[in-house]
Write a protein that holds these residues in place. Structure first.
Motif, PDB file in Angstrom:
ATOM      1  N   GLU A   1       0.430  -8.377   7.361  1.00 37.05           N
ATOM      2  CA  GLU A   1       1.426  -7.364   7.707  1.00 37.05           C
ATOM      3  C   GLU A   1       0.817  -5.980   7.587  1.00 37.05           C
ATOM      4  OE1 GLU A   1       4.687  -7.915   5.029  1.00 37.05           O
ATOM      5  OE2 GLU A   1       4.225 -10.038   4.995  1.00 37.05           O
ATOM      6  N   PRO A   2       1.357  -5.044   8.360  1.00 32.77           N
ATOM      7  CA  PRO A   2       0.829  -3.679   8.234  1.00 32.77           C
ATOM      8  C   PRO A   2       1.127  -3.124   6.842  1.00 32.77           C
ATOM      9  CG  PRO A   2       2.800  -3.723   9.607  1.00 32.77           C
ATOM     10  CD  PRO A   2       2.431  -5.146   9.340  1.00 32.77           C
ATOM     11  N   GLN A   3       0.129  -2.494   6.274  1.00 34.83           N
ATOM     12  CA  GLN A   3       0.303  -1.853   4.964  1.00 34.83           C
ATOM     13  C   GLN A   3       1.148  -0.603   5.138  1.00 34.83           C
ATOM     14  OE1 GLN A   3      -1.001  -2.341   1.854  1.00 34.83           O
ATOM     15  NE2 GLN A   3      -2.226  -4.177   2.209  1.00 34.83           N
ATOM     16  N   PRO A   4       1.912  -0.245   4.163  1.00 33.47           N
ATOM     17  CA  PRO A   4       2.650   1.017   4.242  1.00 33.47           C
ATOM     18  C   PRO A   4       1.683   2.185   4.415  1.00 33.47           C
ATOM     19  CG  PRO A   4       3.280  -0.246   2.306  1.00 33.47           C
ATOM     20  CD  PRO A   4       2.112  -0.943   2.909  1.00 33.47           C
ATOM     21  N   GLU A   5       2.118   3.163   5.196  1.00 30.43           N
ATOM     22  CA  GLU A   5       1.282   4.345   5.404  1.00 30.43           C
ATOM     23  C   GLU A   5       1.010   5.000   4.053  1.00 30.43           C
ATOM     24  OE1 GLU A   5      -0.046   5.909   8.153  1.00 30.43           O
ATOM     25  OE2 GLU A   5       0.399   4.037   9.207  1.00 30.43           O
TER      26      GLU A   5
ATOM     27  N   GLU B   1       0.796   7.690   1.469  1.00 30.96           N
ATOM     28  CA  GLU B   1       1.446   8.997   1.354  1.00 30.96           C
ATOM     29  C   GLU B   1       0.426  10.030   0.903  1.00 30.96           C
ATOM     30  OE1 GLU B   1       4.853   9.911   1.699  1.00 30.96           O
ATOM     31  OE2 GLU B   1       4.876   8.054   2.847  1.00 30.96           O
ATOM     32  N   PRO B   2       0.594  11.301   1.355  1.00 27.85           N
ATOM     33  CA  PRO B   2      -0.315  12.340   0.849  1.00 27.85           C
ATOM     34  C   PRO B   2      -0.117  12.536  -0.642  1.00 27.85           C
ATOM     35  CG  PRO B   2       1.476  13.302   2.121  1.00 27.85           C
ATOM     36  CD  PRO B   2       1.577  11.831   2.307  1.00 27.85           C
TER      37      PRO B   2
ATOM     38  N   GLU C   1       5.101   2.989  -4.621  1.00 28.33           N
ATOM     39  CA  GLU C   1       3.778   3.497  -4.941  1.00 28.33           C
ATOM     40  C   GLU C   1       3.939   4.729  -5.801  1.00 28.33           C
ATOM     41  OE1 GLU C   1       0.473   2.919  -1.833  1.00 28.33           O
ATOM     42  OE2 GLU C   1       2.285   3.473  -0.771  1.00 28.33           O
TER      43      GLU C   1
ATOM     44  N   ASP D   1       3.409   9.104  -6.325  1.00 28.08           N
ATOM     45  CA  ASP D   1       3.461  10.024  -5.198  1.00 28.08           C
ATOM     46  C   ASP D   1       4.533   9.694  -4.172  1.00 28.08           C
ATOM     47  OD1 ASP D   1       1.545  11.581  -6.156  1.00 28.08           O
ATOM     48  OD2 ASP D   1      -0.093  10.765  -4.953  1.00 28.08           O
ATOM     49  N   SER D   2       5.033   8.487  -4.160  1.00 26.91           N
ATOM     50  CA  SER D   2       5.884   8.079  -3.055  1.00 26.91           C
ATOM     51  C   SER D   2       7.234   7.578  -3.520  1.00 26.91           C
ATOM     52  CB  SER D   2       5.185   6.991  -2.245  1.00 26.91           C
ATOM     53  OG  SER D   2       3.960   7.455  -1.801  1.00 26.91           O
TER      54      SER D   2
ATOM     55  N   HIS E   1       9.529   6.138  -1.148  1.00 20.57           N
ATOM     56  CA  HIS E   1       9.297   4.786  -0.651  1.00 20.57           C
ATOM     57  C   HIS E   1       9.549   3.741  -1.737  1.00 20.57           C
ATOM     58  CE1 HIS E   1       6.857   5.261   3.304  1.00 20.57           C
ATOM     59  NE2 HIS E   1       8.006   5.872   3.316  1.00 20.57           N
TER      60      HIS E   1
ATOM     61  N   ASN F   1       9.181  -4.277   3.101  1.00 19.07           N
ATOM     62  CA  ASN F   1       8.593  -5.541   3.547  1.00 19.07           C
ATOM     63  C   ASN F   1       8.081  -6.305   2.326  1.00 19.07           C
ATOM     64  OD1 ASN F   1       6.233  -4.242   2.792  1.00 19.07           O
ATOM     65  ND2 ASN F   1       5.865  -3.473   4.859  1.00 19.07           N
TER      66      ASN F   1
ATOM     67  N   TYR G   1       5.433  -6.216   0.858  1.00 25.45           N
ATOM     68  CA  TYR G   1       4.705  -5.349  -0.075  1.00 25.45           C
ATOM     69  C   TYR G   1       5.631  -4.926  -1.211  1.00 25.45           C
ATOM     70  CZ  TYR G   1       2.293  -1.060  -1.615  1.00 25.45           C
ATOM     71  OH  TYR G   1       1.696  -0.078  -2.338  1.00 25.45           O
ATOM     72  N   TYR G   2       6.838  -4.528  -0.840  1.00 28.75           N
ATOM     73  CA  TYR G   2       7.777  -4.033  -1.842  1.00 28.75           C
ATOM     74  C   TYR G   2       8.470  -5.165  -2.598  1.00 28.75           C
ATOM     75  CZ  TYR G   2       6.915   0.440   0.287  1.00 28.75           C
ATOM     76  OH  TYR G   2       6.287   1.554   0.739  1.00 28.75           O
TER      77      TYR G   2
ATOM     78  N   GLN H   1       3.026  -9.893  -1.050  1.00 33.30           N
ATOM     79  CA  GLN H   1       2.145  -9.827   0.114  1.00 33.30           C
ATOM     80  C   GLN H   1       1.338 -11.109   0.236  1.00 33.30           C
ATOM     81  OE1 GLN H   1       0.106  -5.870  -0.194  1.00 33.30           O
ATOM     82  NE2 GLN H   1       0.582  -5.910   1.977  1.00 33.30           N
TER      83      GLN H   1
END
Lengths: 96, 190
Positions: free
Chosen positions: A67-71, A73-74, B144, B147-148, B151, B172, B174-175, B179
Protein backbone atom coordinates in the motif's frame (compact mmCIF):
# COMPACT_ATOMS: atom_id res chain seq x y z
CA UNK A 1 6.69 -20.14 17.82
CA UNK A 2 3.65 -18.35 16.47
CA UNK A 3 -0.03 -19.03 16.42
CA UNK A 4 -2.13 -18.16 13.41
CA UNK A 5 -5.81 -17.98 12.72
CA UNK A 6 -6.77 -20.88 10.52
CA UNK A 7 -9.41 -18.94 8.55
CA UNK A 8 -7.87 -16.41 6.15
CA UNK A 9 -8.75 -12.73 5.93
CA UNK A 10 -10.28 -11.27 2.80
CA UNK A 11 -6.83 -10.74 1.26
CA UNK A 12 -5.63 -14.27 2.00
CA UNK A 13 -3.51 -13.33 5.01
CA UNK A 14 -3.83 -14.94 8.42
CA UNK A 15 -3.92 -13.07 11.67
CA UNK A 16 -1.00 -14.17 13.80
CA UNK A 17 0.95 -13.49 16.96
CA UNK A 18 3.63 -14.86 19.21
CA UNK A 19 2.65 -18.08 21.00
CA UNK A 20 2.21 -17.52 24.72
CA UNK A 21 1.10 -20.97 25.75
CA UNK A 22 -2.52 -20.45 24.78
CA UNK A 23 -4.13 -21.31 21.44
CA UNK A 24 -7.59 -19.73 21.02
CA UNK A 25 -10.36 -21.59 19.22
CA UNK A 26 -9.97 -21.29 15.48
CA UNK A 27 -6.21 -20.75 15.75
CA UNK A 28 -3.33 -23.18 15.39
CA UNK A 29 0.23 -23.47 16.57
CA UNK A 30 2.81 -22.86 13.86
CA UNK A 31 5.93 -24.98 14.46
CA UNK A 32 9.24 -23.14 14.15
CA UNK A 33 10.59 -25.68 11.69
CA UNK A 34 7.72 -25.16 9.28
CA UNK A 35 8.87 -23.00 6.38
CA UNK A 36 6.24 -20.40 5.59
CA UNK A 37 7.07 -18.40 2.50
CA UNK A 38 5.01 -15.27 1.91
CA UNK A 39 3.87 -15.36 5.54
CA UNK A 40 1.22 -14.37 6.55
CA UNK A 41 -0.23 -14.86 3.04
CA UNK A 42 -0.92 -18.51 2.34
CA UNK A 43 -3.13 -21.53 2.75
CA UNK A 44 -3.10 -23.50 5.97
CA UNK A 45 -3.71 -27.11 6.80
CA UNK A 46 -4.03 -27.88 10.48
CA UNK A 47 -4.89 -30.84 12.64
CA UNK A 48 -4.97 -31.63 16.33
CA UNK A 49 -1.67 -33.02 17.56
CA UNK A 50 -1.35 -33.98 21.23
CA UNK A 51 -4.47 -31.98 21.98
CA UNK A 52 -3.27 -28.78 20.27
CA UNK A 53 -4.36 -27.55 16.85
CA UNK A 54 -1.13 -27.44 14.87
CA UNK A 55 -0.30 -26.26 11.36
CA UNK A 56 0.84 -29.27 9.35
CA UNK A 57 1.19 -27.68 5.93
CA UNK A 58 1.61 -24.20 4.50
CA UNK A 59 1.17 -23.21 0.86
CA UNK A 60 2.56 -19.79 0.01
CA UNK A 61 0.03 -17.27 -1.22
CA UNK A 62 0.33 -14.10 -3.24
CA UNK A 63 1.55 -11.03 -1.43
CA UNK A 64 -0.51 -8.02 -2.51
CA UNK A 65 1.13 -4.90 -3.85
CA UNK A 66 2.36 -2.75 -0.98
CA UNK A 67 0.00 0.00 0.00
CA UNK A 68 1.12 3.56 -0.51
CA UNK A 69 2.86 4.95 2.54
CA UNK A 70 1.40 8.09 4.04
CA UNK A 71 3.00 11.23 2.68
CA UNK A 72 5.81 12.28 5.00
CA UNK A 73 4.85 15.43 6.80
CA UNK A 74 7.29 18.36 6.93
CA UNK A 75 9.17 18.53 10.18
CA UNK A 76 8.66 21.34 12.68
CA UNK A 77 11.99 22.86 11.61
CA UNK A 78 10.87 22.80 7.94
CA UNK A 79 7.60 24.48 8.86
CA UNK A 80 9.39 27.18 10.86
CA UNK A 81 11.74 27.83 7.97
CA UNK A 82 8.79 28.13 5.60
CA UNK A 83 7.07 30.62 7.93
CA UNK A 84 10.27 32.64 8.32
CA UNK A 85 10.74 32.72 4.56
CA UNK A 86 7.16 33.90 4.06
CA UNK A 87 7.56 36.64 6.65
CA UNK A 88 10.80 37.73 5.07
CA UNK A 89 9.11 37.97 1.66
CA UNK A 90 6.25 39.95 3.14
CA UNK A 91 8.56 42.29 4.99
CA UNK A 92 10.70 42.74 1.88
CA UNK A 93 7.62 43.72 -0.09
CA UNK A 94 6.49 46.22 2.56
CA UNK A 95 9.96 47.77 2.68
CA UNK A 96 9.80 48.47 -1.05
CA UNK B 1 13.08 -18.33 60.89
CA UNK B 2 15.57 -20.38 62.82
CA UNK B 3 16.54 -24.01 62.38
CA UNK B 4 16.55 -26.32 65.36
CA UNK B 5 20.03 -27.53 66.35
CA UNK B 6 19.88 -30.62 68.51
CA UNK B 7 22.63 -31.46 71.00
CA UNK B 8 22.19 -35.17 70.45
CA UNK B 9 22.36 -35.84 74.17
CA UNK B 10 19.21 -37.94 74.17
CA UNK B 11 17.02 -35.52 76.09
CA UNK B 12 15.59 -33.17 73.47
CA UNK B 13 11.93 -34.18 73.84
CA UNK B 14 9.43 -35.35 76.40
CA UNK B 15 7.00 -38.21 75.90
CA UNK B 16 3.81 -38.83 77.81
CA UNK B 17 1.72 -42.00 77.62
CA UNK B 18 -1.68 -43.11 78.87
CA UNK B 19 -0.56 -46.68 79.41
CA UNK B 20 -1.52 -48.40 82.63
CA UNK B 21 1.02 -48.40 85.43
CA UNK B 22 0.49 -52.17 85.71
CA UNK B 23 1.48 -52.85 82.07
CA UNK B 24 4.28 -55.37 81.76
CA UNK B 25 7.31 -54.80 79.57
CA UNK B 26 6.17 -57.59 77.21
CA UNK B 27 2.77 -55.88 76.83
CA UNK B 28 4.53 -52.58 76.26
CA UNK B 29 6.76 -54.14 73.61
CA UNK B 30 3.83 -55.82 71.84
CA UNK B 31 1.88 -52.56 71.68
CA UNK B 32 4.96 -50.77 70.39
CA UNK B 33 5.51 -53.37 67.67
CA UNK B 34 1.81 -53.38 66.77
CA UNK B 35 1.72 -49.60 66.53
CA UNK B 36 -0.87 -49.27 69.26
CA UNK B 37 1.23 -47.71 71.99
CA UNK B 38 -0.39 -44.37 72.87
CA UNK B 39 2.00 -41.45 73.39
CA UNK B 40 2.03 -37.67 73.21
CA UNK B 41 5.09 -35.85 72.00
CA UNK B 42 5.03 -33.73 75.10
CA UNK B 43 7.12 -30.78 74.13
CA UNK B 44 10.79 -30.00 73.73
CA UNK B 45 13.30 -30.05 76.53
CA UNK B 46 15.44 -26.96 76.09
CA UNK B 47 18.38 -28.71 77.73
CA UNK B 48 18.62 -31.02 74.74
CA UNK B 49 19.05 -28.27 72.14
CA UNK B 50 21.77 -25.88 71.16
CA UNK B 51 19.07 -23.81 69.45
CA UNK B 52 15.32 -24.21 69.37
CA UNK B 53 13.93 -23.56 65.90
CA UNK B 54 11.03 -21.34 64.94
CA UNK B 55 7.80 -23.17 65.60
CA UNK B 56 5.86 -24.28 62.53
CA UNK B 57 2.55 -23.01 63.76
CA UNK B 58 -0.21 -20.74 62.53
CA UNK B 59 1.30 -17.66 64.16
CA UNK B 60 4.50 -18.10 62.18
CA UNK B 61 3.17 -19.54 58.92
CA UNK B 62 -0.12 -17.87 58.06
CA UNK B 63 -2.10 -15.78 60.49
CA UNK B 64 -5.73 -14.84 59.93
CA UNK B 65 -4.62 -11.22 59.45
CA UNK B 66 -2.20 -12.13 56.66
CA UNK B 67 -4.77 -14.38 55.05
CA UNK B 68 -7.28 -11.51 55.12
CA UNK B 69 -4.76 -9.27 53.29
CA UNK B 70 -4.77 -11.85 50.53
CA UNK B 71 -8.55 -11.93 50.45
CA UNK B 72 -8.70 -15.36 52.07
CA UNK B 73 -10.96 -16.43 54.91
CA UNK B 74 -11.68 -19.61 56.86
CA UNK B 75 -8.62 -21.74 57.39
CA UNK B 76 -6.59 -21.31 54.21
CA UNK B 77 -3.47 -23.36 53.64
CA UNK B 78 -0.05 -22.00 52.72
CA UNK B 79 -0.70 -23.38 49.24
CA UNK B 80 -3.89 -21.33 48.97
CA UNK B 81 -1.99 -18.23 50.09
CA UNK B 82 0.73 -18.77 47.50
CA UNK B 83 -1.91 -19.21 44.81
CA UNK B 84 -3.56 -15.94 45.88
CA UNK B 85 -0.21 -14.14 45.61
CA UNK B 86 0.43 -15.60 42.15
CA UNK B 87 -3.03 -14.60 40.95
CA UNK B 88 -2.74 -11.12 42.37
CA UNK B 89 0.63 -10.05 41.06
CA UNK B 90 1.09 -8.08 37.85
CA UNK B 91 1.77 -10.16 34.77
CA UNK B 92 3.65 -9.05 31.70
CA UNK B 93 3.89 -10.57 28.27
CA UNK B 94 6.01 -9.65 25.26
CA UNK B 95 5.42 -10.70 21.70
CA UNK B 96 5.10 -9.76 18.07
CA UNK B 97 2.85 -10.20 15.07
CA UNK B 98 3.21 -9.77 11.33
CA UNK B 99 0.83 -7.30 9.71
CA UNK B 100 -1.77 -8.67 7.31
CA UNK B 101 -2.51 -5.47 5.41
CA UNK B 102 -6.24 -5.24 6.15
CA UNK B 103 -7.90 -2.45 8.10
CA UNK B 104 -11.20 -1.00 9.20
CA UNK B 105 -14.34 -2.37 10.75
CA UNK B 106 -14.72 -6.06 9.97
CA UNK B 107 -10.97 -6.42 9.48
CA UNK B 108 -9.82 -6.05 13.03
CA UNK B 109 -6.53 -7.15 14.48
CA UNK B 110 -6.48 -9.35 17.52
CA UNK B 111 -4.05 -10.37 20.21
CA UNK B 112 -4.73 -13.01 22.83
CA UNK B 113 -2.78 -12.96 26.06
CA UNK B 114 -2.43 -15.35 28.95
CA UNK B 115 -4.38 -12.90 31.12
CA UNK B 116 -6.85 -10.04 30.80
CA UNK B 117 -4.78 -7.12 29.48
CA UNK B 118 -4.77 -3.90 31.55
CA UNK B 119 -2.24 -2.07 29.43
CA UNK B 120 -0.91 -2.84 25.96
CA UNK B 121 1.73 -1.00 23.96
CA UNK B 122 2.37 -1.74 20.31
CA UNK B 123 5.20 -0.14 18.43
CA UNK B 124 4.51 0.95 14.89
CA UNK B 125 6.60 1.04 11.78
CA UNK B 126 8.34 4.32 12.55
CA UNK B 127 10.39 5.36 15.50
CA UNK B 128 7.73 7.84 16.54
CA UNK B 129 4.81 5.50 16.37
CA UNK B 130 3.78 3.91 19.64
CA UNK B 131 0.21 2.95 20.41
CA UNK B 132 -0.61 2.62 24.09
CA UNK B 133 -3.86 1.10 25.32
CA UNK B 134 -5.01 1.46 28.91
CA UNK B 135 -7.62 -0.90 30.31
CA UNK B 136 -11.13 0.49 30.10
CA UNK B 137 -10.35 2.95 27.30
CA UNK B 138 -12.30 2.03 24.18
CA UNK B 139 -9.65 3.71 22.00
CA UNK B 140 -6.00 4.10 21.49
CA UNK B 141 -4.45 6.53 19.08
CA UNK B 142 -1.86 6.12 16.38
CA UNK B 143 -0.09 8.59 14.17
CA UNK B 144 3.32 9.83 13.26
CA UNK B 145 4.04 11.76 16.39
CA UNK B 146 5.08 14.41 17.08
CA UNK B 147 4.94 16.15 13.70
CA UNK B 148 1.70 14.87 12.26
CA UNK B 149 -0.98 15.14 14.85
CA UNK B 150 -3.35 15.98 12.05
CA UNK B 151 -2.81 12.45 10.79
CA UNK B 152 -3.56 10.76 14.08
CA UNK B 153 -6.31 8.17 14.02
CA UNK B 154 -8.17 6.47 16.77
CA UNK B 155 -8.29 2.74 17.11
CA UNK B 156 -11.57 1.26 18.21
CA UNK B 157 -10.61 -1.27 20.88
CA UNK B 158 -12.60 -4.06 22.47
CA UNK B 159 -11.32 -6.44 25.10
CA UNK B 160 -13.15 -9.67 25.73
CA UNK B 161 -11.61 -11.91 28.36
CA UNK B 162 -7.97 -12.29 27.40
CA UNK B 163 -8.39 -11.16 23.79
CA UNK B 164 -8.00 -7.59 22.54
CA UNK B 165 -9.28 -6.55 19.12
CA UNK B 166 -8.92 -3.23 17.34
CA UNK B 167 -9.46 -1.50 14.04
CA UNK B 168 -8.76 1.98 12.77
CA UNK B 169 -11.48 4.55 12.24
CA UNK B 170 -9.64 6.04 9.28
CA UNK B 171 -6.53 6.00 7.16
CA UNK B 172 -5.27 2.61 6.12
CA UNK B 173 -3.49 -0.44 7.49
CA UNK B 174 -0.57 1.79 8.48
CA UNK B 175 -2.73 3.43 11.11
CA UNK B 176 -4.20 0.11 12.21
CA UNK B 177 -0.67 -1.06 12.97
CA UNK B 178 -1.17 -3.77 10.41
CA UNK B 179 0.93 -3.02 7.36
CA UNK B 180 1.41 -6.08 5.25
CA UNK B 181 4.54 -8.01 6.18
CA UNK B 182 5.67 -5.58 8.89
CA UNK B 183 6.58 -7.03 12.24
CA UNK B 184 5.05 -5.22 15.20
CA UNK B 185 6.28 -5.73 18.74
CA UNK B 186 4.07 -5.41 21.77
CA UNK B 187 3.98 -5.83 25.49
CA UNK B 188 0.97 -6.27 27.72
CA UNK B 189 0.51 -5.87 31.45
CA UNK B 190 -2.31 -7.59 33.25
Amino acid sequence: MKIIEIAPLINGAHRNQTYNGFVPDGWALMPDDLTAESFPFGAVEAEEIDGTMTVTAWTAGTIPEPEPQPEPEPSMADRMTAVEDAIEILLSGRAE
Amino acid sequence: MKDSIIKGTGNSRYLKSAISASMTFDQFKQMLIAGTLPVDLFGANADGWNQLGTALNKANLLTDATAALLGLSGDPTINAALAAIANGRAKIEFGSYVGTGVYGSGNSNSLTFGFAPRMVCINGTTAFMLAPYIWGDPHFATGEFPDSLDHAYRQIVTVSGTTMEWYTNGGNSYYQLNQSGHTYNYFAIG
